[in-house]
Design an enzyme around this catalytic site. Structure first.
Site, PDB file in Angstrom:
ATOM      1  N   MET A   1     -13.327   2.587   5.394  1.00  0.00           N
ATOM      2  CA  MET A   1     -12.118   3.189   5.953  1.00  0.00           C
ATOM      3  C   MET A   1     -11.507   4.149   4.918  1.00  0.00           C
ATOM      4  SD  MET A   1     -10.377   0.427   8.451  1.00  0.00           S
ATOM      5  CE  MET A   1      -9.567  -0.576   7.230  1.00  0.00           C
TER       6      MET A   1
ATOM      7  N   LEU B   1     -11.512   5.180  -1.221  1.00  0.00           N
ATOM      8  CA  LEU B   1     -12.699   4.624  -1.882  1.00  0.00           C
ATOM      9  C   LEU B   1     -12.419   4.215  -3.326  1.00  0.00           C
ATOM     10  CD1 LEU B   1     -15.440   7.111  -0.591  1.00  0.00           C
ATOM     11  CD2 LEU B   1     -14.634   4.977   0.451  1.00  0.00           C
TER      12      LEU B   1
ATOM     13  N   GLY C   1     -15.747  -0.482  -5.753  1.00  0.00           N
ATOM     14  CA  GLY C   1     -16.499  -1.381  -4.867  1.00  0.00           C
ATOM     15  C   GLY C   1     -17.321  -0.583  -3.858  1.00  0.00           C
ATOM     16  N   HIS C   2     -16.694   0.440  -3.270  1.00  0.00           N
ATOM     17  CA  HIS C   2     -17.429   1.282  -2.318  1.00  0.00           C
ATOM     18  C   HIS C   2     -18.566   2.018  -3.027  1.00  0.00           C
ATOM     19  CE1 HIS C   2     -13.336   1.213  -0.260  1.00  0.00           C
ATOM     20  NE2 HIS C   2     -14.140   0.737   0.672  1.00  0.00           N
TER      21      HIS C   2
ATOM     22  N   GLN D   1     -16.020 -10.925   7.555  1.00  0.00           N
ATOM     23  CA  GLN D   1     -16.479  -9.729   8.269  1.00  0.00           C
ATOM     24  C   GLN D   1     -18.003  -9.613   8.204  1.00  0.00           C
ATOM     25  OE1 GLN D   1     -14.612  -5.642   8.232  1.00  0.00           O
ATOM     26  NE2 GLN D   1     -16.125  -5.274   6.648  1.00  0.00           N
TER      27      GLN D   1
ATOM     28  N   ARG E   1      -6.260  -1.847  -0.558  1.00  0.00           N
ATOM     29  CA  ARG E   1      -4.851  -2.253  -0.427  1.00  0.00           C
ATOM     30  C   ARG E   1      -4.192  -2.548  -1.782  1.00  0.00           C
ATOM     31  NH1 ARG E   1      -6.890  -4.500   4.727  1.00  0.00           N
ATOM     32  NH2 ARG E   1      -5.649  -3.508   6.370  1.00  0.00           N
TER      33      ARG E   1
HETATM   34  O1  PAF Z   1     -14.579  -3.081   5.821  1.00  0.00           O
HETATM   35  C1  PAF Z   1     -14.100  -2.034   6.298  1.00  0.00           C
HETATM   36  O2  PAF Z   1     -13.750  -1.079   5.594  1.00  0.00           O
HETATM   37  C2  PAF Z   1     -13.930  -1.929   7.793  1.00  0.00           C
HETATM   38  O3  PAF Z   1     -13.575  -3.143   8.357  1.00  0.00           O
HETATM   39  C3  PAF Z   1     -15.164  -1.325   8.501  1.00  0.00           C
HETATM   40  C4  PAF Z   1     -16.373  -2.234   8.360  1.00  0.00           C
HETATM   41  C5  PAF Z   1     -15.481   0.038   7.921  1.00  0.00           C
HETATM   42  C6  PAF Z   1     -14.880  -1.166   9.994  1.00  0.00           C
HETATM   43  O4  PAF Z   1     -13.804  -0.332  10.226  1.00  0.00           O
END
Ligand code: PAF
Length: 289
Positions: A34, A37, A40-41, A157, A191
């Site tokens: 989302m 970044l 971690g990303h 998730q 966040r």
């Molecule tokens: O983990 C996230 O950033 C979100 O939940 C995802 C998997 C991109 C879905 O919007």
């Protein structure tokens, strides 16, 4: 300064790009995000680059996974900075659709999430996983990659998405990569930018309590009820404002355990100031993620 990766805004354009790469025999990895970044990303991008020939990052703040009282409106949207952050890495395309591209007028089809979505965040954030699995399936349709890379930090998730992919026969491999932490232990999260310096100190209670029970489990503590109590006591002593849950669960079903007899995962969701944070660690045979 390296060049930004190319940004694609439409489903047709990104799907064409991915299909062409695959037709040429190249393995494609996708990193759904989302935005906002952080390291971690970037570690997910690096994992995709190690395992795949082509990496696509998706950036879309998905409205359907936020509750009406949650932070959708204020969620950080930092596309320019995100592209800058990706510039030093090999990213073949960024898919950054507008809301209308993902949810055109008349959109009304949702995916019913699997059972594991009914627990924990499923209780605290009603509708959240319905939004997640719906958008993730849509992203997988737009970016029909060989593998998708997610962070262990969003443990529930990852379980829910793995199950959805299995149940709906989506031909993609789900890879879950270790949580990346700040040097003081705080799990990286988009966040974290909401935290004041004082709240950030209190937020360390999450990783501290996980670290404590990890050590206790390593020393042979098998009573999950007592481990839960130690987590809660550490969170409270560290000054978190509200605990949504602090639990130890079966890694597959996410059902709460009373005794550690095999692999387990400790999950925490807690509020510090106005920010809701989550963190987790594995307990048992495999090491901390
Ligand atoms: O983990 C996230 O950033 C979100 O939940 C995802 C998997 C991109 C879905 O919007």
């Amino acid at each position: 300064m390296s060049a930004h990766p190319p940004v694609v805004h439409t489903v047709d354009a990104i799907r064409t790009l991915v299909m062409q790469a695959r037709a040429a025999g190249r393995r494609v990895g996708v990193v759904p995000t989302m935005g906002a970044l952080h390291a971690g990303h970037v570690s997910l991008v690096e994992a995709s680059n190690r395992e795949c020939d082509v990496t696509v990052v998706t950036i879309f703040v998905n409205p359907t996974q936020f509750g009406p009282k949650e932070d959708f409106a204020k969620y950080p949207r930092t596309l320019e900075a995100d592209l800058e952050r990706l510039a030093g890495h090999r990213v073949d395309a960024v898919f950054a659709p507008l809301n209308e591209e993902m949810y055109p007028a008349g959109f009304s089809t949702y995916v019913e999430p699997p059972q594991a979505a009914a627990l924990w965040d499923g209780v605290c954030r009603p509708g959240h996983f319905r939004g997640v699995v719906t958008v993730v399936l849509k992203l997988f349709q737009a970016v029909p990659a060989d593998a998708a890379f997610f962070g262990h930090k969003d443990y529930q998730q990852s379980v829910v998405i793995r199950r959805m992919v299995q149940d709906l026969n989506v031909p993609i491999e789900i890879r879950v990569m270790p949580t990346v932490r700040e040097p003081d232990g705080l799990a990286m999260s988009s966040r974290n930018v909401y935290l004041s310096p004082e709240e950030r100190q209190r937020a360390l209670a999450l990783s501290r309590s996980l670290h404590l029970i990890e050590q206790l489990a390593e020393q042979g503590e098998r009573d999950a009820v007592s481990l839960r109590q130690r987590m809660v006591a550490t969170l409270e002593a560290g000054g978190v404002d509200r605990i949504d849950y602090a639990t130890i669960v079966d890694p597959e079903t996410l059902v709460e355990l009373n005794e550690l007899t095999g692999p387990a995962v400790a999950l925490i969701a807690a509020h510090v100031g106005g920010t809701r944070l989550i963190d987790n660690c594995r307990l048992g045979p495999s090491s901390r993620k």
